[in-house]
Scaffold this motif. Structure first.
Motif, short mmCIF file in Angstrom:
data_model
loop_
_atom_site.label_atom_id
_atom_site.label_comp_id
_atom_site.label_asym_id
_atom_site.label_seq_id
_atom_site.Cartn_x
_atom_site.Cartn_y
_atom_site.Cartn_z
N THR A 116 0.86 -1.18 0.00
CA THR A 116 0.00 0.00 0.00
C THR A 116 0.89 1.23 0.00
O THR A 116 1.91 1.27 0.70
CB THR A 116 -0.96 0.00 1.21
N ILE A 117 0.54 2.22 -0.80
CA ILE A 117 1.35 3.44 -0.95
C ILE A 117 0.59 4.62 -0.37
O ILE A 117 -0.57 4.87 -0.71
CB ILE A 117 1.69 3.70 -2.43
N PHE A 118 1.29 5.35 0.53
CA PHE A 118 0.74 6.54 1.20
C PHE A 118 1.45 7.74 0.59
O PHE A 118 2.68 7.85 0.67
CB PHE A 118 1.03 6.41 2.70
N TYR A 119 0.70 8.70 0.01
CA TYR A 119 1.33 9.78 -0.74
C TYR A 119 0.67 11.12 -0.42
O TYR A 119 -0.56 11.25 -0.44
CB TYR A 119 1.23 9.52 -2.25
N ILE A 120 1.52 12.12 -0.10
CA ILE A 120 1.08 13.51 0.07
C ILE A 120 1.97 14.37 -0.82
O ILE A 120 3.20 14.31 -0.72
CB ILE A 120 1.19 13.99 1.53
N ARG A 121 1.38 15.17 -1.70
CA ARG A 121 2.17 15.96 -2.65
C ARG A 121 3.01 17.02 -1.94
O ARG A 121 4.21 17.12 -2.17
CB ARG A 121 1.24 16.62 -3.68
N GLN A 122 2.41 17.82 -1.09
CA GLN A 122 3.12 18.85 -0.33
C GLN A 122 2.65 18.79 1.12
O GLN A 122 1.52 19.14 1.43
CB GLN A 122 2.86 20.25 -0.90
N ALA A 123 3.56 18.34 1.98
CA ALA A 123 3.19 18.13 3.38
C ALA A 123 3.01 19.46 4.10
O ALA A 123 3.75 20.43 3.86
CB ALA A 123 4.26 17.29 4.07
N GLN A 124 2.02 19.50 4.98
CA GLN A 124 1.77 20.64 5.85
C GLN A 124 1.82 20.16 7.30
O GLN A 124 1.73 18.96 7.58
CB GLN A 124 0.41 21.28 5.54
N ARG A 125 1.97 21.11 8.22
CA ARG A 125 2.08 20.71 9.62
C ARG A 125 0.83 19.97 10.09
O ARG A 125 0.90 19.12 10.98
CB ARG A 125 2.34 21.94 10.49
#
Length: 359
Positions: A116-125
């Motif tokens: 399973t792949i967990f993806y966030i393009r631009q992480a924020q706090r």
């Protein structure tokens, strides 16, 4: 079918039971009845039938080693994590955060038969926190926690004050930043700048305290100071700067001349080293020596057999640092006799004699 069949013939006290000998692929309805002295209760029935599936391989999450601790990323970075798992038949994969489904507008999940792949393009706090991964087959499941921390540089320190200035030293105090950037503050960087050059120089690197003393400042200069916060992401984008300047004043001292006792410097001539009798060989230059002191510097007169030696090229008379010398060039038998050195100044006179034999 519509016919209900009892699995256990006798009632039991446990609230957990395993139904054996079911066939893979069947769908069965299940209901449970409580039995007491007064008879049986109305049954509690599962809303949906249960599909019987044979589990060939138990579900298992293979969490990578670097994800077993807090996974730290900077604000704006991409988060791309792949977590493999196993299980047959195909397990059901579920992601949650705090027991709630994920925000699909920010987080993309892609699941294959093996990972399973967990993806966030631009992480924020706001993406920081604990994410729960559950892999299940029927009633069997395996769970794992993914702890993500999104950090950014901290804010500047607050309330920077110039507490005291004394001698070559300055004392500073400040408060921790209002925003730590979602990470622990590792220390503070302190810099100074003198008014003449305007350049900043680091005097303390990663100081753990919220106060410091800066020493070895230059007399006559005026200094300003600034302090940066630092966390695992780096230094704060701006610094706290002192409102005023620290002036290193020149110490006011009064020269006290050393009191030297007055001494009577005047002294009559006195020979400290007398002439000594000498025997020399005809034709070899000979020197006579003695030493004298006195103030004012005495006048030196050389005599031979009580007759003053004047400008005779055979004799060379010198005086240096109180040492008197008389050189007799290539003496002959006639040059033997008694030589006298006489010292005279305003306070008196002194003399010494020696005998010179020429062979």
């Amino acid at each position: 079918g519509s016919e209900w069949k009892a699995v256990n013939q006798e009632p039991f006290l446990s609230t957990r039971y395993t139904i054996p000998n079911l066939s893979s692929g069947d769908k069965v309805h299940v209901r449970v009845t409580a039995v007491g002295a007064g008879g049986s209760s109305a049954p509690a029935t599962l809303e949906q039938p249960v599909l019987i599936r044979e589990i060939l391989q138990l579900p298992k999450i293979r969490m990578p080693r670097h994800l077993r601790e807090t996974y730290v990323r900077h604000v704006g970075d991409a988060v791309n994590i792949m977590i493999p798992f196993q299980g047959k038949p195909q397990p059901e994969v579920t992601w949650t955060k705090g027991g709630q489904p994920l925000d699909k507008s920010r987080i993309n999940i892609r699941t294959t038969a093996r990972d399973t792949i967990f993806y966030i393009r631009q992480a924020q706090r706001g993406d920081s926190g604990q994410y729960q991964l559950c892999v299940s087959i029927g009633g069997t499941e395996d769970k794992a926690i993914l702890d993500i921390q999104v950090v950014e540089p901290p804010g500047p320190p607050q309330n920077l004050k110039l507490v005291d200035v004394w001698g070559f030293n300055v004392a500073l105090e400040w408060s921790p930043p209002a925003d730590n950037g979602n990470a622990e503050i590792k220390g503070y960087r302190v810099q100074k700048s003198d008014k003449k050059s305007g350049k900043w120089f680091t005097v303390l690197e990663r100081s753990p305290r919220t106060s410091c003393t800066i020493s070895d400042l230059i007399i006559g200069n005026s200094y300003s100071f600034r302090v940066f916060s630092e966390n695992s992401c780096g230094l704060s984008n701006s610094a706290a700067v002192t409102a005023g300047l620290a002036h290193i004043e020149k110490t006011k001292t009064t020269y006290q001349p050393e009191k030297i006792p007055q001494r009577e410097m005047m002294e009559p001539p006195k020979f400290t080293q007398p002439l000594t009798d000498r025997t020399t060989t005809r034709g070899y230059n000979t020197h006579l020596f003695c030493s004298v002191r006195g103030f004012p510097q005495p006048k030196i007169i050389w005599l031979k057999n009580q007759m003053e030696i004047r400008e005779d090229p055979k004799y060379i008379a010198l005086i240096d640092q109180g040492v008197c010398s008389l050189e007799i060039r290539k003496p002959g038998p006639f040059d033997g006799g008694v030589y006298t050195c006489k010292a005279i100044n305003a306070l008196g006179e002194a003399s010494v004699d020696c005998r010179l034999d020429v062979k």
